[in-house]
Design a protein around this motif. Structure first.
Motif, PDB file in Angstrom:
ATOM      1  N   UNK A   1     -20.079 -27.617 -22.499  1.00 29.82           N
ATOM      2  CA  UNK A   1     -20.726 -28.510 -21.652  1.00 29.82           C
ATOM      3  C   UNK A   1     -20.860 -29.885 -22.307  1.00 29.82           C
ATOM      4  N   UNK A   2     -21.360 -30.971 -21.722  1.00 28.81           N
ATOM      5  CA  UNK A   2     -21.692 -32.116 -22.020  1.00 28.81           C
ATOM      6  C   UNK A   2     -22.796 -32.306 -23.027  1.00 28.81           C
ATOM      7  N   UNK A   3     -22.583 -32.949 -24.196  1.00 22.96           N
ATOM      8  CA  UNK A   3     -23.543 -33.208 -25.404  1.00 22.96           C
ATOM      9  C   UNK A   3     -23.761 -34.565 -25.586  1.00 22.96           C
ATOM     10  N   UNK A   4     -23.257 -35.449 -25.029  1.00 25.40           N
ATOM     11  CA  UNK A   4     -23.397 -36.665 -25.147  1.00 25.40           C
ATOM     12  C   UNK A   4     -24.582 -37.147 -24.587  1.00 25.40           C
ATOM     13  N   UNK A   5     -25.610 -37.779 -25.131  1.00 24.99           N
ATOM     14  CA  UNK A   5     -26.818 -38.117 -24.536  1.00 24.99           C
ATOM     15  C   UNK A   5     -26.953 -39.139 -23.713  1.00 24.99           C
ATOM     16  N   UNK A   6     -26.080 -40.147 -24.018  1.00 20.64           N
ATOM     17  CA  UNK A   6     -25.874 -41.355 -23.040  1.00 20.64           C
ATOM     18  C   UNK A   6     -25.514 -40.737 -21.649  1.00 20.64           C
ATOM     19  N   UNK A   7     -24.422 -39.963 -21.779  1.00 20.27           N
ATOM     20  CA  UNK A   7     -23.881 -39.498 -20.429  1.00 20.27           C
ATOM     21  C   UNK A   7     -24.723 -38.539 -19.779  1.00 20.27           C
TER      22      UNK A   7
ATOM     23  N   UNK B   1     -10.489 -37.057 -31.444  1.00 20.67           N
ATOM     24  CA  UNK B   1     -10.654 -35.708 -31.886  1.00 20.67           C
ATOM     25  C   UNK B   1     -12.259 -35.326 -32.171  1.00 20.67           C
ATOM     26  N   UNK B   2     -13.144 -36.152 -31.508  1.00 17.51           N
ATOM     27  CA  UNK B   2     -14.521 -35.856 -31.546  1.00 17.51           C
ATOM     28  C   UNK B   2     -15.144 -34.769 -30.925  1.00 17.51           C
ATOM     29  N   UNK B   3     -16.133 -34.167 -31.676  1.00 15.95           N
ATOM     30  CA  UNK B   3     -16.365 -32.994 -30.932  1.00 15.95           C
ATOM     31  C   UNK B   3     -17.613 -33.114 -29.861  1.00 15.95           C
ATOM     32  N   UNK B   4     -18.131 -34.368 -29.732  1.00 15.37           N
ATOM     33  CA  UNK B   4     -19.018 -34.934 -28.489  1.00 15.37           C
ATOM     34  C   UNK B   4     -18.443 -34.752 -27.168  1.00 15.37           C
ATOM     35  N   UNK B   5     -18.921 -34.119 -26.289  1.00 12.16           N
ATOM     36  CA  UNK B   5     -18.356 -33.891 -24.963  1.00 12.16           C
ATOM     37  C   UNK B   5     -18.983 -34.675 -24.038  1.00 12.16           C
ATOM     38  N   UNK B   6     -18.228 -35.596 -23.296  1.00 13.88           N
ATOM     39  CA  UNK B   6     -18.650 -36.460 -22.247  1.00 13.88           C
ATOM     40  C   UNK B   6     -18.633 -36.270 -20.946  1.00 13.88           C
ATOM     41  N   UNK B   7     -19.297 -36.580 -19.976  1.00 14.02           N
ATOM     42  CA  UNK B   7     -19.056 -36.388 -18.664  1.00 14.02           C
ATOM     43  C   UNK B   7     -18.088 -37.466 -18.230  1.00 14.02           C
ATOM     44  N   UNK B   8     -17.393 -36.997 -17.173  1.00 18.57           N
ATOM     45  CA  UNK B   8     -16.287 -37.774 -16.521  1.00 18.57           C
ATOM     46  C   UNK B   8     -16.498 -38.184 -15.333  1.00 18.57           C
ATOM     47  N   UNK B   9     -16.027 -39.521 -14.997  1.00 22.21           N
ATOM     48  CA  UNK B   9     -16.026 -39.676 -13.366  1.00 22.21           C
ATOM     49  C   UNK B   9     -14.941 -40.650 -13.425  1.00 22.21           C
TER      50      UNK B   9
ATOM     51  N   UNK C   1     -18.718 -41.457 -18.567  1.00 22.49           N
ATOM     52  CA  UNK C   1     -19.835 -41.877 -17.837  1.00 22.49           C
ATOM     53  C   UNK C   1     -20.672 -42.943 -18.859  1.00 22.49           C
ATOM     54  N   UNK C   2     -20.687 -42.772 -20.072  1.00 22.80           N
ATOM     55  CA  UNK C   2     -21.183 -43.583 -20.960  1.00 22.80           C
ATOM     56  C   UNK C   2     -20.348 -44.857 -21.244  1.00 22.80           C
ATOM     57  N   UNK C   3     -19.260 -44.839 -20.936  1.00 22.31           N
ATOM     58  CA  UNK C   3     -18.250 -46.078 -21.234  1.00 22.31           C
ATOM     59  C   UNK C   3     -17.870 -46.201 -22.686  1.00 22.31           C
ATOM     60  N   UNK C   4     -18.194 -45.001 -23.587  1.00 22.95           N
ATOM     61  CA  UNK C   4     -18.040 -45.251 -25.011  1.00 22.95           C
ATOM     62  C   UNK C   4     -16.344 -45.267 -25.478  1.00 22.95           C
TER      63      UNK C   4
END
Length: 103
Positions: free
Chosen positions: A76-82, A39-47, A60-63
Motif C-alpha cells: 500500500x501507498x505510504x508516502x504522505x504527500x502522495x 531502493x527506498x521502502x516508501x511506496x508512492x502512488x503512480x499516475x 503523484x508527489x513528484x519526488x
C-alpha cells in the motif's frame, strides 16, 4: 559531419524509438499504480503524464522525475504527500517553520 548544427551527437531516430519503447514498457510495469523510488521502502502512488509527447509514469508527489528509477510495488501507498494529493484535500495547516502566504 551530419545535418544541422542543433543536432545532438548520437541523437537519431533509433535512439528516440528505443527510449519510447523503454518508457512504454515502464508504463506497463507500473500499471498497478504503486512504486518505490530506487531502493527506498516508501511506496508512492503512480499516475501518468505527458513528457515531450510521450506518456510516462510519475509518482503523484513528484519526488522523482526519472521514470526509470521507479520500481513496481504491491504494498500500500505510504508516502504522505502522495496520499494527501490523491485525496484532493488541501490542508489548511502551515507546517511549523514556514510562513503562511496571503494569496
Amino acid at each position: 559531419m551530419s545535418g544541422s548544427a542543433n543536432e545532438e551527437p548520437g541523437a537519431d531516430g533509433a535512439d528516440v524509438e528505443h527510449l519510447a519503447a523503454v518508457l512504454a514498457r515502464r508504463r506497463r510495469e507500473l500499471a498497478g499504480g504503486r512504486a518505490t523510488i530506487g531502493a527506498s521502502s516508501v511506496v508512492h502512488a503512480v499516475e501518468e503524464t505527458v513528457w515531450v509527447g510521450v506518456r510516462v509514469p510519475v509518482v503523484v508527489c513528484r519526488a522523482a522525475t526519472d521514470p526509470l528509477r521507479l520500481r513496481p510495488s504491491e504494498k500500500p501507498v505510504t508516502c504522505r504527500r502522495c496520499l494527501r494529493r490523491a485525496s484532493g484535500v488541501r490542508s489548511a495547516r502551515v507546517p511549523r517553520g514556514q510562513t503562511e502566504l496571503d494569496v
